[in-house]
Design a protein around this motif. Structure first.
Motif, PDB file in Angstrom:
ATOM      1  N   MET A  34       0.825  -1.202   0.000  1.00 17.25           N
ATOM      2  CA  MET A  34       0.000   0.000   0.000  1.00 17.25           C
ATOM      3  C   MET A  34       0.861   1.255   0.000  1.00 17.25           C
ATOM      4  O   MET A  34       2.002   1.246   0.492  1.00 17.25           O
ATOM      5  CB  MET A  34      -0.907   0.011   1.232  1.00 17.25           C
ATOM      6  CG  MET A  34      -1.871  -1.150   1.301  1.00 17.25           C
ATOM      7  SD  MET A  34      -3.069  -1.140  -0.052  1.00 17.25           S
ATOM      8  CE  MET A  34      -3.990   0.359   0.335  1.00 17.25           C
ATOM      9  N   GLY A  35       0.294   2.303  -0.524  1.00 16.94           N
ATOM     10  CA  GLY A  35       1.016   3.565  -0.535  1.00 16.94           C
ATOM     11  C   GLY A  35       0.074   4.725  -0.312  1.00 16.94           C
ATOM     12  O   GLY A  35      -1.150   4.614  -0.488  1.00 16.94           O
ATOM     13  N   VAL A  49       4.532   7.758   1.069  1.00 20.21           N
ATOM     14  CA  VAL A  49       5.041   6.631   1.825  1.00 20.21           C
ATOM     15  C   VAL A  49       4.429   5.351   1.278  1.00 20.21           C
ATOM     16  O   VAL A  49       3.331   5.361   0.713  1.00 20.21           O
ATOM     17  CB  VAL A  49       4.703   6.788   3.327  1.00 20.21           C
ATOM     18  CG1 VAL A  49       3.211   6.885   3.559  1.00 20.21           C
ATOM     19  CG2 VAL A  49       5.321   5.674   4.165  1.00 20.21           C
ATOM     20  N   ALA A  50       5.161   4.242   1.459  1.00 20.45           N
ATOM     21  CA  ALA A  50       4.668   2.929   1.055  1.00 20.45           C
ATOM     22  C   ALA A  50       4.998   1.900   2.124  1.00 20.45           C
ATOM     23  O   ALA A  50       5.933   2.092   2.918  1.00 20.45           O
ATOM     24  CB  ALA A  50       5.265   2.517  -0.281  1.00 20.45           C
ATOM     25  N   TYR A  60       9.707   6.096   2.916  1.00 20.05           N
ATOM     26  CA  TYR A  60       9.143   7.430   3.094  1.00 20.05           C
ATOM     27  C   TYR A  60       9.794   8.440   2.161  1.00 20.05           C
ATOM     28  O   TYR A  60      11.013   8.381   1.922  1.00 20.05           O
ATOM     29  CB  TYR A  60       9.342   7.925   4.532  1.00 20.05           C
ATOM     30  CG  TYR A  60       8.517   7.202   5.565  1.00 20.05           C
ATOM     31  CD1 TYR A  60       8.981   6.030   6.152  1.00 20.05           C
ATOM     32  CD2 TYR A  60       7.281   7.696   5.971  1.00 20.05           C
ATOM     33  CE1 TYR A  60       8.218   5.362   7.099  1.00 20.05           C
ATOM     34  CE2 TYR A  60       6.523   7.044   6.926  1.00 20.05           C
ATOM     35  CZ  TYR A  60       7.003   5.871   7.482  1.00 20.05           C
ATOM     36  OH  TYR A  60       6.241   5.218   8.428  1.00 20.05           O
ATOM     37  N   ALA A  61       9.027   9.378   1.701  1.00 15.63           N
ATOM     38  CA  ALA A  61       9.587  10.534   1.016  1.00 15.63           C
ATOM     39  C   ALA A  61      10.377  11.358   2.028  1.00 15.63           C
ATOM     40  O   ALA A  61      10.010  11.421   3.215  1.00 15.63           O
ATOM     41  CB  ALA A  61       8.481  11.387   0.400  1.00 15.63           C
ATOM     42  N   ASP A  62      11.455  11.965   1.580  1.00 19.21           N
ATOM     43  CA  ASP A  62      12.300  12.744   2.486  1.00 19.21           C
ATOM     44  C   ASP A  62      11.516  13.858   3.181  1.00 19.21           C
ATOM     45  O   ASP A  62      11.785  14.186   4.338  1.00 19.21           O
ATOM     46  CB  ASP A  62      13.474  13.349   1.728  1.00 19.21           C
ATOM     47  CG  ASP A  62      14.504  12.322   1.317  1.00 19.21           C
ATOM     48  OD1 ASP A  62      15.313  12.612   0.435  1.00 19.21           O
ATOM     49  OD2 ASP A  62      14.500  11.205   1.897  1.00 19.21           O
ATOM     50  N   ILE A  70       3.336   5.339   8.570  1.00 18.46           N
ATOM     51  CA  ILE A  70       2.344   4.464   7.945  1.00 18.46           C
ATOM     52  C   ILE A  70       2.249   3.175   8.748  1.00 18.46           C
ATOM     53  O   ILE A  70       3.247   2.691   9.283  1.00 18.46           O
ATOM     54  CB  ILE A  70       2.697   4.167   6.474  1.00 18.46           C
ATOM     55  CG1 ILE A  70       1.536   3.464   5.774  1.00 18.46           C
ATOM     56  CG2 ILE A  70       3.995   3.371   6.369  1.00 18.46           C
ATOM     57  CD1 ILE A  70       1.729   3.308   4.266  1.00 18.46           C
ATOM     58  N   SER A  71       1.057   2.629   8.828  1.00 19.02           N
ATOM     59  CA  SER A  71       0.845   1.334   9.469  1.00 19.02           C
ATOM     60  C   SER A  71      -0.332   0.661   8.797  1.00 19.02           C
ATOM     61  O   SER A  71      -1.074   1.294   8.042  1.00 19.02           O
ATOM     62  CB  SER A  71       0.605   1.494  10.971  1.00 19.02           C
ATOM     63  OG  SER A  71      -0.562   2.263  11.218  1.00 19.02           O
TER      64      SER A  71
END
Length: 123
Positions: A34-35, A49-50, A60-62, A70-71
């Motif tokens: 998932m993202g 994020v994915a 994660y994106a910086d 994310i969870s």
């Protein structure tokens, strides 16, 4: 296939938290990595994020590292995005998406998308 519905968006002051949810129906969520992506007005959609199908790896994106988490709960068919220390530049429509890849950071790797939820961060 899977259907995705995001919720939890809203208006929040800078520095505050917000938690988004993405509920899946149809095929089991555990089938997919998932993202989360976002799109601000006048800008292209960007990766946030994915997470892999079992939560064992995240990417994660910086721009959100250290602030967003994310969870996922496959038993509840739901993915979450906890956003802390929000900034005005986080204002966007946030989309969750499902991919059959192990983990993916590009939109073209995602086959299913939700309709999005608006997040607005006031300064």
């Amino acid at each position: 296939q899977v259907q995705l519905v995001e919720s939890g968006g809203g208006l929040v002051q800078a520095g505050g938290p917000l938690k988004l949810s993405c509920a899946a129906s149809g095929r089991a969520l555990s089938t997919y990595s998932m993202g989360w992506f976002r799109q601000a007005p006048g800008k292209e959609r960007e990766f946030v994020v994915a997470i892999t199908w079992n939560g064992g790896r995240t990417d994660y994106a910086d721009s959100v590292k250290g602030r967003f988490t994310i969870s996922r709960d496959n038993a509840k068919n739901t993915v979450y995005l906890q956003m802390n220390s929000l900034k005005p530049e986080d204002t966007a429509i946030y989309y969750c998406a499902a991919s059959l890849r192990n983990i993916a950071t590009h939109g073209w790797d995602y086959a299913y998308w939700g309709q999005g939820t608006q997040v607005t961060v006031s300064s």
